[in-house]
Scaffold this motif. Structure first.
Motif, mmCIF file in Angstrom:
data_model
loop_
_atom_site.group_PDB
_atom_site.id
_atom_site.type_symbol
_atom_site.label_atom_id
_atom_site.label_comp_id
_atom_site.label_asym_id
_atom_site.label_seq_id
_atom_site.Cartn_x
_atom_site.Cartn_y
_atom_site.Cartn_z
ATOM 1 N N UNK A 24 0.746 -1.687 0.128
ATOM 2 C CA UNK A 24 0.321 0.111 0.157
ATOM 3 C C UNK A 24 0.809 1.126 -0.003
ATOM 4 N N UNK A 25 2.242 0.933 1.037
ATOM 5 C CA UNK A 25 2.453 2.484 0.767
ATOM 6 C C UNK A 25 3.506 2.681 -0.283
ATOM 7 N N UNK A 26 4.212 1.327 -1.061
ATOM 8 C CA UNK A 26 5.061 1.740 -2.488
ATOM 9 C C UNK A 26 4.422 2.562 -3.013
ATOM 10 N N UNK A 27 3.256 2.764 -3.284
ATOM 11 C CA UNK A 27 2.840 3.245 -4.559
ATOM 12 C C UNK A 27 2.966 4.803 -4.323
ATOM 13 N N UNK A 28 2.635 5.279 -2.942
ATOM 14 C CA UNK A 28 2.025 6.630 -2.371
ATOM 15 C C UNK A 28 2.444 7.605 -2.939
ATOM 16 N N UNK A 29 3.713 7.763 -3.851
ATOM 17 C CA UNK A 29 4.490 9.394 -4.554
ATOM 18 C C UNK A 29 3.471 9.725 -5.681
ATOM 19 N N UNK A 30 3.919 10.774 -5.271
ATOM 20 C CA UNK A 30 3.361 11.958 -6.619
ATOM 21 C C UNK A 30 4.521 11.191 -8.061
ATOM 22 N N UNK A 31 3.991 10.754 -8.528
ATOM 23 C CA UNK A 31 4.282 10.317 -9.429
ATOM 24 C C UNK A 31 4.178 10.456 -11.472
ATOM 25 N N UNK A 32 4.569 10.355 -12.253
ATOM 26 C CA UNK A 32 4.508 10.543 -13.583
ATOM 27 C C UNK A 32 3.751 9.517 -14.182
ATOM 28 N N UNK A 33 2.679 8.887 -14.604
ATOM 29 C CA UNK A 33 2.265 7.656 -15.383
ATOM 30 C C UNK A 33 1.799 8.196 -16.491
ATOM 31 N N UNK A 34 2.025 7.643 -17.820
ATOM 32 C CA UNK A 34 3.144 6.386 -17.495
ATOM 33 C C UNK A 34 4.784 7.339 -17.098
ATOM 34 N N UNK A 35 4.974 6.497 -16.924
ATOM 35 C CA UNK A 35 7.089 6.929 -17.114
ATOM 36 C C UNK A 35 7.661 7.002 -17.901
ATOM 37 N N UNK A 36 7.531 6.500 -19.244
ATOM 38 C CA UNK A 36 8.562 6.584 -19.762
ATOM 39 C C UNK A 36 7.735 7.404 -21.070
ATOM 40 N N UNK A 37 8.752 7.566 -21.681
ATOM 41 C CA UNK A 37 8.108 8.718 -22.807
ATOM 42 C C UNK A 37 9.828 8.540 -23.843
ATOM 43 N N UNK A 38 9.727 9.125 -25.115
ATOM 44 C CA UNK A 38 10.545 8.908 -26.688
ATOM 45 C C UNK A 38 11.721 10.472 -26.789
ATOM 46 N N UNK A 39 12.917 10.372 -26.609
ATOM 47 C CA UNK A 39 13.508 11.559 -26.790
ATOM 48 C C UNK A 39 13.648 12.022 -27.591
ATOM 49 N N UNK A 40 13.122 13.701 -27.706
ATOM 50 C CA UNK A 40 13.045 14.195 -28.374
ATOM 51 C C UNK A 40 11.553 14.340 -29.194
ATOM 52 N N UNK A 41 10.640 14.392 -28.185
ATOM 53 C CA UNK A 41 8.895 14.177 -28.412
ATOM 54 C C UNK A 41 8.723 15.269 -27.605
#
Length: 245
Positions: A24-41
């Motif tokens: 329950x606590x492992x996901x209790x952060x402020x995060x970007x979802x999804x957390x991957x993107x492409x360089x230069x995009x």
């Protein structure tokens, strides 16, 4: 032997409880979802903000973008009950960045709850946005977030996670950047399908941790039961042996 069984059962139960609570606590952060993107995009993602305080609500969230990786545009999606402001600042001097002559960069986005609204205890809120263009020569895009509660407390999520290292207490929301496919069509690094895949992966990981925690509790309970039964049988056998003498 009974004492050994009881100790083993207690350890198993404690391990199961730890895993269950950790899920329950492992996901209790402020995060970007999804957390991957492409360089230069450009990248479209949701800033996911959980409320961690049982007696306070979140009324303001600010996402700060890195000064050394200038971003030319930011678009936001309306959020009912929240006002949104995008703040830019002029660069000390113009820079050529990915074919553009930039004189200013977006530095932060702030979501402020209108009266009567907030992220309450045991709730989370997602704030959708699109930023671009991302760096072409970096593996990560590390942001920082500030979470303000109606109690006056401000929590800063700004600690970078070292490569291959342990996650800090207040990790910064981060995008992992991957190379483009060389076709000239970088994509956004997200989209409905990838967003859903990320959520499914997150949910799967969380469910697995909870299942393991539950299994640990079951094993611990069985061990305690076996240990208790062994103790009772031992005492009964001792009383019977005494009577026979």
């Amino acid at each position: 032997m009974p004492r050994s069984l009881a100790r083993t059962a207690a350890v198993a139960a404690a391990a199961g409880l730890t895993a269950l609570l950790g899920a329950g606590t492992a996901s209790a952060h402020v995060t970007a979802n999804p957390d991957t993107a492409t360089q230069g995009s450009s990248a479209t993602f949701a800033l996911r903000v959980p409320n961690e305080r049982p007696q306070a609500g979140t009324t303001k969230v600010t996402l700060r973008l890195p000064a050394d990786q200038p971003i030319s545009t930011v678009s936001t999606s309306p959020v009912p009950g929240w006002d949104i402001s995008v703040n830019s600042e002029k660069l000390p001097e113009p820079v050529d960045y990915q074919g553009q002559r930039l004189t200013e960069t977006v530095r932060s986005v702030t979501w402020t709850a209108t009266p009567g609204n907030r992220i309450g205890p045991d709730q989370f809120q997602e704030f959708d946005l699109r930023i671009g263009d991302l760096p072409t020569d970096a593996d990560t895009f590390v942001m920082a977030a500030e979470q303000t509660y109606d109690s006056g407390e401000v929590v800063r999520w700004d600690q970078p996670t070292p490569a291959g290292g342990q996650e800090p207490a207040k990790p910064a929301p981060t995008l992992t950047l991957t190379p483009g496919d060389g076709s000239g069509h970088h994509g956004s690094g997200s989209g409905a399908g990838q967003h859903g895949d990320a959520e499914a992966a997150s949910a799967g990981s969380d469910s697995t941790a909870r299942w393991l925690g539950g299994a640990g509790l079951v094993v611990g309970a069985l061990g305690l039961g076996l240990g208790g039964g062994a103790v009772l049988r031992s005492r009964k056998a001792g009383r019977n042996g005494t009577g026979a003498q």
